[in-house]
Design an enzyme around this catalytic site. Structure first.
Site, PDB file in Angstrom:
ATOM      1  N   SER A 112       0.715  -1.009   0.008  1.00  0.00           N
ATOM      2  CA  SER A 112       0.531  -0.050   0.048  1.00  0.00           C
ATOM      3  C   SER A 112       1.161   1.565   0.419  1.00  0.00           C
ATOM      4  CB  SER A 112      -1.099  -0.143   1.308  1.00  0.00           C
ATOM      5  OG  SER A 112      -2.125   1.006   0.919  1.00  0.00           O
ATOM      6  N   HIS A 113       0.653   1.959   1.069  1.00  0.00           N
ATOM      7  CA  HIS A 113       1.186   3.410   1.072  1.00  0.00           C
ATOM      8  C   HIS A 113       2.398   2.760   1.244  1.00  0.00           C
ATOM      9  CE1 HIS A 113      -1.113   2.434   4.307  1.00  0.00           C
ATOM     10  NE2 HIS A 113       0.169   3.316   4.606  1.00  0.00           N
ATOM     11  N   ASP A 276      -2.499   6.727  -3.370  1.00  0.00           N
ATOM     12  CA  ASP A 276      -1.558   5.572  -2.352  1.00  0.00           C
ATOM     13  C   ASP A 276      -0.587   4.485  -3.863  1.00  0.00           C
ATOM     14  OD1 ASP A 276      -3.345   3.719  -2.559  1.00  0.00           O
ATOM     15  OD2 ASP A 276      -2.750   2.791  -0.944  1.00  0.00           O
ATOM     16  N   ASP A 278      -1.104   1.465  -4.121  1.00  0.00           N
ATOM     17  CA  ASP A 278      -1.920   0.284  -4.935  1.00  0.00           C
ATOM     18  C   ASP A 278      -3.427   0.691  -4.762  1.00  0.00           C
ATOM     19  OD1 ASP A 278      -3.076   0.336  -2.330  1.00  0.00           O
ATOM     20  OD2 ASP A 278      -3.853  -1.893  -2.133  1.00  0.00           O
ATOM     21  N   ASP A 280      -5.745   2.485  -3.734  1.00  0.00           N
ATOM     22  CA  ASP A 280      -7.123   2.419  -3.083  1.00  0.00           C
ATOM     23  C   ASP A 280      -7.362   3.795  -2.285  1.00  0.00           C
ATOM     24  OD1 ASP A 280      -5.060   1.346  -1.482  1.00  0.00           O
ATOM     25  OD2 ASP A 280      -5.909  -0.166  -0.342  1.00  0.00           O
ATOM     26  N   ARG A 281      -6.194   4.702  -1.736  1.00  0.00           N
ATOM     27  CA  ARG A 281      -6.935   5.586  -0.912  1.00  0.00           C
ATOM     28  C   ARG A 281      -6.695   6.691  -2.081  1.00  0.00           C
ATOM     29  NH1 ARG A 281      -3.159   5.154   4.524  1.00  0.00           N
ATOM     30  NH2 ARG A 281      -3.543   3.263   4.672  1.00  0.00           N
ATOM     31  N   LYS A 375     -11.023  -0.311  -1.481  1.00  0.00           N
ATOM     32  CA  LYS A 375     -11.201   0.786  -1.369  1.00  0.00           C
ATOM     33  C   LYS A 375     -11.039   1.607  -2.468  1.00  0.00           C
ATOM     34  CE  LYS A 375      -7.773   1.509   1.741  1.00  0.00           C
ATOM     35  NZ  LYS A 375      -6.893   0.701   3.041  1.00  0.00           N
TER      36      LYS A 375
END
Ligand code: G1P
Ligand code: ZN
Length: 542
Positions: A112-113, A276, A278, A280-281, A375
């Site tokens: 992710s982030h 982010d 991947d 999703d944010r 998300k």
């Protein structure tokens, strides 16, 4: 040839809030990734001949692990692997592919982030056939398996060319390399009024999207610039890099400061956003105004009916417990259900599958809907754009009017990163021990109404998740919440979530930290953050 390779278990393969995340050198230990992948497969039943989706955010080690997944999928009997070209799939695009292709499930390779690179983070998570993160009972089973695993299966197949689109036969299994953007972009076209958005951009509307050298670059280029006609250069940092250019691909006010400064500057574009690692944010910033993720969730929910995909209205709204109560007021006005879940997207899956919630969100910059089971950063951006196009007002006007209607939930999260694990645990233990004695006492002149350790009873499957964050509620509705991060890879991260509701419009739009000052002091009085951690201020404030 299929080999049965004997292995010894690692004892640290417990999936966290969002899959297994470790430093790259940990993943590079002999059989480490293989053990985990086999533990996933061993925890599943009935996938023979079925489809597995795989892709990642392009970070360092992504391609290597994809080759392992393919070779192990052959050996374990999958019928087909669908992989994003170049090994790229954003998390929401992977979720969509799993659903669209009726796959058995998918492996998403991402941290992710968190930063990427040879000494930074890597991650693997399994998503089930609904496209959503494996529920807790599945991640528990994977962990249990990883502790006793003694062998994994792998086929001796050469490396698959991940860059060439098309289907090939690999050891008797089909490997299909697909355009990572096409299906996702097509889904977005069904939800949003692309004509209205094209008209918006044609009228001179200016936008900045910061892809942070992560996975959304190709998605933003295609959707915003090619399909919607936003000016060239609207997407910045759009080439995915293995180390995200050395930055944290975390769309917050610290790591996306350049975007923030531009949006607050004299010649700011109309709308700014970032996503982010991947995809999703989302970070949403209007000209001259940062919109907190909790507020964004509430505002998207209040206006979603303006987009074609949601014109029938929402079935319900779900938010994670630490997310502010702004969305609750919208749900109340709309007369629909509001659900409070533990942190992590996996808890929304049941509500979405059961048709109880349409829109979900977390304070950590995650918002999404029932279009996928993750998300979705660009989805949030497109919904905002659709709302801006329909209302013909600036983001700031929309925010101000929303607060005037519903009141403002001042909200901030203070993170204390890389705290020594023992110290963080001691803080939480001490806090738990005194929870029962807190109600009725006063801190910083505010009376505590209740205090508990959040437990969630899933209304769909009846499962119970305990110890999901400590909440201290004050009379009048303000609150502080404490929990330890489940996604970090070094030490512990203490998250403190602070919220105050303000109904009076003359007190809206003021400085957030100032508006929360007494609660911030109260949080330290209650939890002894300074004394336990030795820190006198948070590492990151969002
Ligand atoms: C963090 C966020 C959480 C989010 C998760 C995965 O988890 O707080 O909302 O679902 O990342 O993106 P945490 O580190 O707090 O466990
Ligand atoms: Zn993410």
């Amino acid at each position: 040839m299929i080999r049965n390779v004997s292995t010894t278990p690692y004892n640290d393969q417990k999936p966290g809030t969002s899959g297994l995340r470790k430093k790259v050198p940990v993943f590079q230990q002999p059989n480490y990734a293989e053990n985990f992948i086999q533990s996933v497969f061993d925890s599943l039943e009935g996938f023979a001949g079925k489809t597995l989706v795989v892709g990642g955010d392009g970070r360092f080690y992504n391609r290597e692990v994809i080759q392992k997944v393919i070779a192990m999928a052959v050996a374990n009997g999958f019928g087909r692997v669908v992989v994003g070209q170049g090994g790229i799939l954003s998390t929401p695009a992977a979720s969509n592919l799993i659903r669209k292709r009726k796959a058995f499930g998918g492996l998403i390779l991402s941290a992710s982030h968190n930063p990427g690179g040879p000494h930074e983070d890597f991650g693997i998570k399994y998503n089930a056939e609904n496209g959503g993160p494996a529920p807790e009972k599945m991640t528990d089973a994977i962990y249990a398996r990883s502790k006793i695993i003694s062998a994994y299966k792998i086929a001796d197949v050469g490396a698959v060319d991940l860059d060439r689109l098309g289907t090939s036969d690999v050891g008797g299994m089909k490997v299909e390399v697909v355009d990572p953007v096409a299906d996702y972009a097509a889904l977005m076209e069904t939800l949003f009024d692309f004509d209205a958005l094209r008209t918006l951009f044609k009228s001179g509307f200016r936008m900045r999207f910061d892809a942070m050298h992560a996975v959304t670059g190709p998605y933003a280029k295609e959707i915003l610039e090619r399909r919607l006609g936003a000016a060239g250069g609207t997407a910045r940092n759009f080439v995915p890099l293995e180390d995200f250019g050395g930055h944290h691909p975390d769309p917050n006010l610290v790591h996306a400061k350049e975007l923030y400064d531009e949006m607050m500057g004299p010649n700011a574009p109309d709308f700014g956003a970032a996503s982010d690692g991947d995809g999703d944010r989302n970070l949403i910033i209007g000209r001259g105004i940062f919109i907190t993720p909790s507020d964004s969730l509430a505002m998207l929910a209040a206006n979603a009916h303006l987009a074609p995909g949601y014109k029938a209205g929402l079935k319900g709204i779900a938010r994670s417990m630490p997310t502010s109560g702004a969305a609750d007021r919208v749900a109340e006005k709309l007369g629909i259900g509001i659900y409070e879940t533990p942190t992590g997207w996996k808890f929304f899956g049941n509500l979405l599958d059961a048709g109880m919630a349409t829109i979900c969100g977390e304070e950590s910059a995650g918002t999404g809907s029932d279009h996928v089971r993750e998300k979705d950063g660009l989805w949030a951006v497109l919904l905002w754009l659709n709302i801006l196009a329909e209302r013909g007002e600036s983001a700031k006007e929309i925010v101000t009017k929303h607060w005037a209607t519903y009141g403002q939930n001042y909200y901030s999260r203070h993170d204390y990163e890389e705290v020594e694990t023992d110290k963080a645990n001691a803080l939480v233990d001490a806090l738990r021990a005194k929870l029962a004695s807190l109600p009725g006492t006063s801190v910083q002149g505010m009376k505590i109404a209740s205090a508990d350790d959040f437990a969630y009873n899933d209304p769909v499957d009846g499962s119970v998740s305990k110890n999901q964050g400590i909440r201290v509620l004050f009379e009048g509705g303000s609150r502080v919440v404490f929990r330890l991060s489940g996604t970090g890879t070094s030490g512990a991260t203490l998250r403190v979530y602070i919220e105050r509701y303000e109904a009076d419009p003359s007190r809206h739009g003021h400085d957030t930290q100032a508006a929360l000052a007494d609660l911030i002091l109260a949080a330290d009085d209650i939890a002894g953050i300074r004394s336990h951690t030795g820190r006198d201020k948070p590492t990151v404030i969002t």
